[in-house]
Design a protein around this motif. Structure first.
Motif, PDB file in Angstrom:
ATOM      1  N   ILE A   1      84.898  15.422  23.898  1.00  0.00           N
ATOM      2  CA  ILE A   1      84.674  14.636  25.316  1.00  0.00           C
ATOM      3  C   ILE A   1      83.770  15.463  26.055  1.00  0.00           C
ATOM      4  O   ILE A   1      83.985  16.728  26.497  1.00  0.00           O
ATOM      5  CB  ILE A   1      86.108  14.553  25.896  1.00  0.00           C
ATOM      6  CG1 ILE A   1      87.117  13.842  25.180  1.00  0.00           C
ATOM      7  CG2 ILE A   1      85.908  14.188  27.482  1.00  0.00           C
ATOM      8  CD1 ILE A   1      88.436  14.006  25.674  1.00  0.00           C
TER       9      ILE A   1
ATOM     10  N   CYS B   1      84.636  17.098  30.393  1.00  0.00           N
ATOM     11  CA  CYS B   1      86.136  16.839  30.434  1.00  0.00           C
ATOM     12  C   CYS B   1      86.932  17.297  31.710  1.00  0.00           C
ATOM     13  O   CYS B   1      87.577  18.338  31.758  1.00  0.00           O
ATOM     14  CB  CYS B   1      86.920  17.789  29.194  1.00  0.00           C
ATOM     15  SG  CYS B   1      88.449  17.047  28.752  1.00  0.00           S
TER      16      CYS B   1
ATOM     17  N   GLY C   1      88.662  12.769  31.600  1.00  0.00           N
ATOM     18  CA  GLY C   1      88.492  13.283  30.165  1.00  0.00           C
ATOM     19  C   GLY C   1      89.889  14.219  29.823  1.00  0.00           C
ATOM     20  O   GLY C   1      90.324  13.593  28.986  1.00  0.00           O
ATOM     21  N   ASN C   2      90.313  14.657  30.761  1.00  0.00           N
ATOM     22  CA  ASN C   2      91.732  15.190  30.437  1.00  0.00           C
ATOM     23  C   ASN C   2      93.011  14.289  30.252  1.00  0.00           C
ATOM     24  O   ASN C   2      93.623  14.561  29.569  1.00  0.00           O
ATOM     25  CB  ASN C   2      92.179  16.214  31.686  1.00  0.00           C
ATOM     26  CG  ASN C   2      91.896  17.540  31.588  1.00  0.00           C
ATOM     27  OD1 ASN C   2      92.205  18.365  30.829  1.00  0.00           O
ATOM     28  ND2 ASN C   2      90.898  18.024  32.423  1.00  0.00           N
TER      29      ASN C   2
ATOM     30  N   ALA D   1      92.117  12.912  26.768  1.00  0.00           N
ATOM     31  CA  ALA D   1      92.612  13.872  26.037  1.00  0.00           C
ATOM     32  C   ALA D   1      94.030  13.825  25.928  1.00  0.00           C
ATOM     33  O   ALA D   1      94.565  13.988  24.512  1.00  0.00           O
ATOM     34  CB  ALA D   1      92.040  15.248  26.147  1.00  0.00           C
TER      35      ALA D   1
ATOM     36  N   ILE E   1      90.901  17.555  19.578  1.00  0.00           N
ATOM     37  CA  ILE E   1      90.126  17.552  21.094  1.00  0.00           C
ATOM     38  C   ILE E   1      89.209  18.643  21.047  1.00  0.00           C
ATOM     39  O   ILE E   1      89.295  19.608  21.161  1.00  0.00           O
ATOM     40  CB  ILE E   1      91.029  17.410  21.913  1.00  0.00           C
ATOM     41  CG1 ILE E   1      92.116  16.115  22.121  1.00  0.00           C
ATOM     42  CG2 ILE E   1      90.027  17.042  23.611  1.00  0.00           C
ATOM     43  CD1 ILE E   1      91.643  14.863  21.763  1.00  0.00           C
TER      44      ILE E   1
ATOM     45  N   PRO F   1      86.596  19.529  23.852  1.00  0.00           N
ATOM     46  CA  PRO F   1      85.997  19.177  25.087  1.00  0.00           C
ATOM     47  C   PRO F   1      84.858  19.994  25.541  1.00  0.00           C
ATOM     48  O   PRO F   1      84.838  21.245  25.056  1.00  0.00           O
ATOM     49  CB  PRO F   1      87.193  19.421  25.997  1.00  0.00           C
ATOM     50  CG  PRO F   1      88.214  20.450  25.332  1.00  0.00           C
ATOM     51  CD  PRO F   1      87.784  20.232  23.852  1.00  0.00           C
TER      52      PRO F   1
ATOM     53  N   THR G   1      83.097  21.990  29.108  1.00  0.00           N
ATOM     54  CA  THR G   1      83.269  22.167  30.452  1.00  0.00           C
ATOM     55  C   THR G   1      82.341  23.087  30.872  1.00  0.00           C
ATOM     56  O   THR G   1      81.484  23.913  30.200  1.00  0.00           O
ATOM     57  CB  THR G   1      84.834  22.841  30.484  1.00  0.00           C
ATOM     58  OG1 THR G   1      85.151  23.264  31.937  1.00  0.00           O
ATOM     59  CG2 THR G   1      85.081  24.109  30.084  1.00  0.00           C
TER      60      THR G   1
ATOM     61  N   PHE H   1      92.269  24.867  27.950  1.00  0.00           N
ATOM     62  CA  PHE H   1      91.849  23.943  26.833  1.00  0.00           C
ATOM     63  C   PHE H   1      92.436  24.548  25.660  1.00  0.00           C
ATOM     64  O   PHE H   1      93.064  23.942  24.889  1.00  0.00           O
ATOM     65  CB  PHE H   1      90.452  23.739  26.738  1.00  0.00           C
ATOM     66  CG  PHE H   1      90.054  22.592  27.877  1.00  0.00           C
ATOM     67  CD1 PHE H   1      90.868  21.853  28.430  1.00  0.00           C
ATOM     68  CD2 PHE H   1      88.697  22.641  28.234  1.00  0.00           C
ATOM     69  CE1 PHE H   1      90.652  20.971  29.373  1.00  0.00           C
ATOM     70  CE2 PHE H   1      88.275  21.933  29.047  1.00  0.00           C
ATOM     71  CZ  PHE H   1      89.077  21.076  29.764  1.00  0.00           C
TER      72      PHE H   1
ATOM     73  N   TYR I   1      93.183  22.745  21.919  1.00  0.00           N
ATOM     74  CA  TYR I   1      91.805  22.046  22.047  1.00  0.00           C
ATOM     75  C   TYR I   1      90.856  22.901  21.434  1.00  0.00           C
ATOM     76  O   TYR I   1      91.046  24.284  21.446  1.00  0.00           O
ATOM     77  CB  TYR I   1      91.332  21.423  23.384  1.00  0.00           C
ATOM     78  CG  TYR I   1      92.175  20.396  23.894  1.00  0.00           C
ATOM     79  CD1 TYR I   1      93.428  19.854  23.230  1.00  0.00           C
ATOM     80  CD2 TYR I   1      92.128  20.185  25.402  1.00  0.00           C
ATOM     81  CE1 TYR I   1      94.231  18.915  23.814  1.00  0.00           C
ATOM     82  CE2 TYR I   1      92.862  19.299  25.871  1.00  0.00           C
ATOM     83  CZ  TYR I   1      93.857  18.699  25.253  1.00  0.00           C
ATOM     84  OH  TYR I   1      94.811  17.608  25.922  1.00  0.00           O
TER      85      TYR I   1
ATOM     86  N   PRO J   1      87.284  23.910  23.144  1.00  0.00           N
ATOM     87  CA  PRO J   1      86.496  24.004  24.027  1.00  0.00           C
ATOM     88  C   PRO J   1      85.051  24.492  23.774  1.00  0.00           C
ATOM     89  O   PRO J   1      84.654  25.565  22.950  1.00  0.00           O
ATOM     90  CB  PRO J   1      87.061  24.592  25.102  1.00  0.00           C
ATOM     91  CG  PRO J   1      87.963  25.580  24.563  1.00  0.00           C
ATOM     92  CD  PRO J   1      88.265  25.064  23.265  1.00  0.00           C
TER      93      PRO J   1
END
Length: 252
Positions: A6, A9, A13-14, A17, A26, A28, A30, A39, A44, A46
């Motif tokens: 994503i 995010c 996006g959150n 997810a 996931i 993401p 950011t 995250f 996740y 990230p």
């Protein structure tokens, strides 16, 4: 387990997810360092990255990209209500980041690509080729899916919480839960090259919605004229049933 990226995010996006994290790992991105640990605490994977409008000689291909089954791009590339603002550098940076990605791809666009006319708009009324903020991606990735989102609502995003004018204006809104359901269904069906409007099929006016959210009756008459976004293509092709078809009840 499959893997979902994503890019951007944020609020939407959150929600996506959270809906899919039991089925997908996931990944993401950011722009905020403070979100990295948040995250990670959710399990996740990230990446801290910023897609600025300035030249970035250091923008490299996303190392995780070719491991991912699908990627959702959820960062802005245009203005609102049809006012296209060139973000060419941001677009180029995203394309560099994607590299030669081969998986399923989504771009969250906006129904703002349609002009301010009091009529009903379908996807055929505005081709991707005429929308810079969409075509930059589909010209490189012809199988990319374009999701044109109406006003994002749900949770704490309720019309009653905002300072609203033009109370008799009909709305085009979409609940985040229905966006999540559309994405999930398209992932399952391996949809490619689709362009869909995402708007709740009922279009009350603003006063109706605010009254309903405050538990008040509405005694006025709804106008039949307005700028309306049709979701008929989405409903027909995906056999989609909205969980929240009427913005008056987004708070329930």
């Amino acid at each position: 387990m499959k893997k979902l990226g994503i890019i951007g995010c944020g609020w939407l996006g959150n929600h996506i997810a959270e809906r899919l994290s039991d089925r997908y790992e996931i990944f993401p991105t950011t722009t905020s360092e403070s979100k990295i640990e948040e995250f990670k605490s959710k399990g996740y994977f990230p990446t801290l990255i910023s897609f600025s409008d300035e030249n970035s000689e250091n923008m490299n291909e996303w190392k995780a990209a070719n491991e991912l089954d699908a990627i959702i791009i959820s960062i802005p590339f245009s203005g609102i209500r049809g006012k296209q603002i060139s973000m060419t550098t941001r677009q180029e940076n995203v394309l560099k980041f994607l590299g030669d990605y081969k998986g399923q791809l989504f771009l969250t666009s906006s129904t703002g690509v349609y002009p301010e006319h009091e009529t009903e708009f379908t996807e055929e009324d505005q081709s991707v080729e005429n929308v810079e903020s969409e075509y930059f991606l589909q010209s490189r990735f012809p199988d990319a899916n374009i999701l044109r989102l109406s006003g994002l609502m749900g949770g704490q995003r309720l019309l009653k919480n905002y300072n609203i004018s033009n109370l008799d204006q009909l709305v085009n809104h979409i609940h985040y839960a229905d966006i999540c359901s559309v994405v999930e269904k398209m992932l399952d069906q391996q949809s490619k090259g689709k362009v869909y409007n995402l708007a709740a099929p009922v279009h009350p006016n603003k006063e109706e919605i605010i009254n309903a959210q405050n538990g008040l009756p509405y005694s006025g008459e709804r106008t039949e004229k307005g700028r309306l976004i049709s979701s008929a293509k989405l409903i027909a092709e995906l056999d989609f049933e909205f969980q929240y078809p009427d913005p008056r009840y987004f708070h329930l």
